[in-house]
Design a protein around this motif. Structure first.
Motif, PDB file in Angstrom:
ATOM      1  N   PRO A 197       0.821  -1.218   0.000  1.00 35.62           N
ATOM      2  CA  PRO A 197       0.000   0.000   0.000  1.00 35.62           C
ATOM      3  C   PRO A 197       0.857   1.271   0.000  1.00 35.62           C
ATOM      4  O   PRO A 197       1.969   1.287   0.539  1.00 35.62           O
ATOM      5  N   LYS A 198       0.318   2.304  -0.598  1.00 39.37           N
ATOM      6  CA  LYS A 198       1.019   3.584  -0.730  1.00 39.37           C
ATOM      7  C   LYS A 198       1.526   4.092   0.616  1.00 39.37           C
ATOM      8  O   LYS A 198       2.646   4.591   0.712  1.00 39.37           O
ATOM      9  N   GLU A 199       0.735   3.964   1.658  1.00 39.86           N
ATOM     10  CA  GLU A 199       1.118   4.471   2.977  1.00 39.86           C
ATOM     11  C   GLU A 199       2.352   3.742   3.516  1.00 39.86           C
ATOM     12  O   GLU A 199       3.203   4.343   4.160  1.00 39.86           O
ATOM     13  N   LYS A 200       2.444   2.453   3.252  1.00 40.58           N
ATOM     14  CA  LYS A 200       3.603   1.690   3.716  1.00 40.58           C
ATOM     15  C   LYS A 200       4.843   2.021   2.889  1.00 40.58           C
ATOM     16  O   LYS A 200       5.950   1.996   3.398  1.00 40.58           O
ATOM     17  N   ILE A 201       4.656   2.302   1.607  1.00 36.55           N
ATOM     18  CA  ILE A 201       5.781   2.727   0.769  1.00 36.55           C
ATOM     19  C   ILE A 201       6.333   4.035   1.317  1.00 36.55           C
ATOM     20  O   ILE A 201       7.549   4.197   1.463  1.00 36.55           O
ATOM     21  N   PHE A 202       5.449   4.966   1.658  1.00 31.54           N
ATOM     22  CA  PHE A 202       5.855   6.261   2.220  1.00 31.54           C
ATOM     23  C   PHE A 202       6.690   6.053   3.489  1.00 31.54           C
ATOM     24  O   PHE A 202       7.667   6.759   3.719  1.00 31.54           O
ATOM     25  N   ALA A 203       6.335   5.060   4.290  1.00 29.91           N
ATOM     26  CA  ALA A 203       7.018   4.799   5.558  1.00 29.91           C
ATOM     27  C   ALA A 203       8.425   4.232   5.364  1.00 29.91           C
ATOM     28  O   ALA A 203       9.193   4.170   6.332  1.00 29.91           O
ATOM     29  N   PHE A 204       8.789   3.843   4.138  1.00 33.60           N
ATOM     30  CA  PHE A 204      10.133   3.312   3.892  1.00 33.60           C
ATOM     31  C   PHE A 204      11.213   4.367   4.138  1.00 33.60           C
ATOM     32  O   PHE A 204      12.365   4.030   4.309  1.00 33.60           O
ATOM     33  N   ALA A 224      -3.009   6.312  -4.999  1.00 31.40           N
ATOM     34  CA  ALA A 224      -2.660   4.905  -4.799  1.00 31.40           C
ATOM     35  C   ALA A 224      -2.670   4.164  -6.143  1.00 31.40           C
ATOM     36  O   ALA A 224      -1.790   3.348  -6.422  1.00 31.40           O
ATOM     37  N   GLY A 225      -3.649   4.469  -6.973  1.00 33.03           N
ATOM     38  CA  GLY A 225      -3.715   3.854  -8.293  1.00 33.03           C
ATOM     39  C   GLY A 225      -2.551   4.256  -9.173  1.00 33.03           C
ATOM     40  O   GLY A 225      -2.052   3.453  -9.964  1.00 33.03           O
ATOM     41  N   GLY A 226      -2.122   5.506  -9.045  1.00 35.05           N
ATOM     42  CA  GLY A 226      -0.973   5.980  -9.815  1.00 35.05           C
ATOM     43  C   GLY A 226       0.300   5.246  -9.433  1.00 35.05           C
ATOM     44  O   GLY A 226       1.103   4.870 -10.297  1.00 35.05           O
ATOM     45  N   VAL A 227       0.496   5.029  -8.141  1.00 40.97           N
ATOM     46  CA  VAL A 227       1.676   4.289  -7.671  1.00 40.97           C
ATOM     47  C   VAL A 227       1.634   2.855  -8.193  1.00 40.97           C
ATOM     48  O   VAL A 227       2.638   2.320  -8.666  1.00 40.97           O
ATOM     49  N   LYS A 228       0.457   2.239  -8.146  1.00 46.47           N
ATOM     50  CA  LYS A 228       0.316   0.864  -8.645  1.00 46.47           C
ATOM     51  C   LYS A 228       0.537   0.814 -10.165  1.00 46.47           C
ATOM     52  O   LYS A 228       1.122  -0.145 -10.673  1.00 46.47           O
TER      53      LYS A 228
END
Length: 128
Positions: free
Chosen positions: A27-34, A46-50
């Motif tokens: 999920p986008k939120e977890k990617i941000f947390a990296f 979120a769709g754009g990231v996917k």
């Protein structure tokens, strides 16, 4: 040069398969947390990231599979050219966000993809 092109294409394929696959399933939120290098996801839905992840996975497959299977090997330089476009967008996003220390990596990936596109469209074409 053929060996160098295979090595670079292989390294790019692994990198984009892992990175793109992560963007598709995480999920986008977890990617941000990296960490700070992943904060670019704020600029996309979120769709754009996917979608970006899906394009990376397709490019990774396109860098290797058509040549290995000898089915439409012209797709290899097309996939590499697609990655050049994708990484140009990534670099522009980083510059716009003033994330200059991460732009260097984007340019390295862009240059490597450009090398594969140039080599497979030109001197080491599969159709020659």
């Amino acid at each position: 040069m053929d060996v160098a092109l295979w090595i670079v294409a292989g390294v790019l394929a692994v990198a984009y398969l892992l990175g793109g696959g992560g963007k598709v399933v995480v999920p986008k939120e977890k990617i941000f947390a990296f960490g700070p290098s992943a904060h670019w996801v704020e600029d996309f839905s979120a769709g754009g990231v996917k979608t970006i992840g899906s394009l990376e996975v397709l490019a990774a497959i396109g860098l290797i599979l058509p040549a290995v299977l000898d089915i439409a090997p012209v797709l290899v330089p097309i996939a590499a050219a697609g990655l050049v476009v994708l990484m140009t967008g990534a670099a522009i996003t980083r510059i716009r966000r003033r994330e200059f220390k991460y732009v260097a990596a984007d340019f390295v990936y862009l240059a490597l993809a450009g090398f594969v596109a140039w080599g497979r469209f030109g001197p080491e074409s599969f159709t020659a």
